[in-house]
Design a protein around this motif. Structure first.
Motif, PDB file in Angstrom:
ATOM      1  N   SER A  45      -8.150   6.468   2.875  1.00  0.00           N
ATOM      2  CA  SER A  45      -7.157   7.478   2.517  1.00  0.00           C
ATOM      3  C   SER A  45      -6.667   7.342   1.080  1.00  0.00           C
ATOM      4  O   SER A  45      -5.865   8.155   0.621  1.00  0.00           O
ATOM      5  N   ALA A  84       0.563   4.443  -2.772  1.00  0.00           N
ATOM      6  CA  ALA A  84      -0.181   5.577  -2.229  1.00  0.00           C
ATOM      7  C   ALA A  84      -0.277   6.737  -3.204  1.00  0.00           C
ATOM      8  O   ALA A  84      -1.244   7.493  -3.195  1.00  0.00           O
ATOM      9  N   ALA A 101       0.824  -1.204   0.000  1.00  0.00           N
ATOM     10  CA  ALA A 101       0.000   0.000   0.000  1.00  0.00           C
ATOM     11  C   ALA A 101       0.859   1.255   0.000  1.00  0.00           C
ATOM     12  O   ALA A 101       0.511   2.266  -0.596  1.00  0.00           O
ATOM     13  N   THR A 102       2.015   1.203   0.667  1.00  0.00           N
ATOM     14  CA  THR A 102       2.887   2.371   0.735  1.00  0.00           C
ATOM     15  C   THR A 102       3.366   2.765  -0.650  1.00  0.00           C
ATOM     16  O   THR A 102       3.358   3.941  -1.023  1.00  0.00           O
ATOM     17  N   ASN A 115      -6.492   2.737   5.378  1.00  0.00           N
ATOM     18  CA  ASN A 115      -5.753   2.870   4.125  1.00  0.00           C
ATOM     19  C   ASN A 115      -6.650   2.808   2.901  1.00  0.00           C
ATOM     20  O   ASN A 115      -6.277   3.280   1.826  1.00  0.00           O
ATOM     21  N   ASN A 125      -5.149   4.549  -0.540  1.00  0.00           N
ATOM     22  CA  ASN A 125      -3.994   3.717  -0.875  1.00  0.00           C
ATOM     23  C   ASN A 125      -4.363   2.513  -1.748  1.00  0.00           C
ATOM     24  O   ASN A 125      -3.495   1.890  -2.340  1.00  0.00           O
ATOM     25  N   TYR A 126      -5.625   2.165  -1.793  1.00  0.00           N
ATOM     26  CA  TYR A 126      -6.162   1.173  -2.712  1.00  0.00           C
ATOM     27  C   TYR A 126      -7.646   1.414  -2.835  1.00  0.00           C
ATOM     28  O   TYR A 126      -8.196   2.302  -2.164  1.00  0.00           O
ATOM     29  N   ASN A 176      -1.861  -5.313   2.734  1.00  0.00           N
ATOM     30  CA  ASN A 176      -1.860  -4.337   3.821  1.00  0.00           C
ATOM     31  C   ASN A 176      -2.191  -5.050   5.120  1.00  0.00           C
ATOM     32  O   ASN A 176      -3.018  -5.966   5.145  1.00  0.00           O
ATOM     33  N   THR A 228      -6.301   6.773  -8.334  1.00  0.00           N
ATOM     34  CA  THR A 228      -7.391   5.952  -7.819  1.00  0.00           C
ATOM     35  C   THR A 228      -8.395   5.672  -8.915  1.00  0.00           C
ATOM     36  O   THR A 228      -8.250   6.134 -10.046  1.00  0.00           O
TER      37      THR A 228
END
Length: 243
Positions: free
Chosen positions: A81, A11, A7-8, A78, A83-84, A70, A15
């Motif tokens: 926010s 980021a 996920a990092t 996550n 991240n996926y 994750n 999307t």
């Protein structure tokens, strides 16, 4: 070649968006540590029931999908926010979670949770019960009168029983079944099964309504042609609950 990214690293990537009529890459977030729902195989790739279901859903929805791993305890933050784009990680549909995220219809029917212990006579009401953090099982134990011992991963909850930290572990029975079977008699089920949750669905951001519609249509088609039941029986055995 299938991509498995953290996920990092993802980021900063784009999307899901459909306003221009073109499907963007959808990042499928999973834990990779909850067999047979999801796990990492010897090649380090996401595998299991949800990998097969997710790939088929993406194919039917005509989406390009990448797999993201994750840790469970931060899997909802996550998602929200960015991240996926989905959570496909054995996550039960609950009212509490629906206050934060949205869900598709279930792709796995409501199933039982169960206790596993070193003895069938383990103290389940007044003892120490291990459960994975932020699960419906942890919430149930917290209200049961037993002492809740939380861990970040499923494997740690089982280890706590084996090393004497906990009297039993409480988790999805479908996850516990192979663990008990492979223990060679070291572990056994204890007490009665407990029905929890409304089945397992894909978690989505509340704003991703079009993506939800696409996945719902794909899930419906898999239910109607029997392919979803085939995958459930493949990964959970002939006695598994199906649609």
């Amino acid at each position: 070649m299938k991509l498995i990214l953290t996920a990092t690293l993802l980021a900063a990537t784009a999307t899901a968006a459909f306003a221009d009529g073109h499907a963007k890459t959808i990042r499928m977030g999973t834990e990779g540590a909850y067999a047979p729902y999801n796990f990492l195989n010897d090649a380090g790739e996401v595998d299991g029931f949800e990998r097969e279901v997710g790939d088929e859903l993406c194919a039917r929805a005509e989406l390009t999908c990448e797999w993201v791993t994750n840790e469970w305890d931060s899997i909802i933050p996550n998602l929200t926010s960015g991240n996926y784009d989905t959570i496909i990680a054995g996550m039960s549909i609950t009212d509490e979670r629906e206050e934060v995220i949205d869900f598709t219809q279930n792709y796995f029917p409501p199933a039982a949770s169960a206790y596993a212990a070193m003895s069938a006579d383990a103290d389940l009401t007044g003892g120490v019960i291990a459960a994975q953090t932020a699960t419906i099982q942890a919430g149930y134990v917290a209200e049961s009168g037993a002492t809740l011992l939380e861990f970040a991963t499923y494997d740690e909850t089982v280890a706590a029983v084996r090393n004497g930290e906990a009297d039993a572990v409480f988790a999805d029975k479908d996850a516990l079944a192979p663990t008990v079977e492979e223990s060679g008699g070291e572990l056994t089920f204890a007490g009665d099964d407990v029905p929890l949750g409304g089945g397992i669905g894909l978690g989505l951001r509340e704003s991703d309504t079009e993506l939800k519609e696409q996945f719902n249509a794909a899930i419906t088609s898999m239910k109607e042609d029997g392919s979803l039941n085939e995958l459930i029986l493949k990964w959970f055995g002939e006695d598994a609950k199906t649609f």
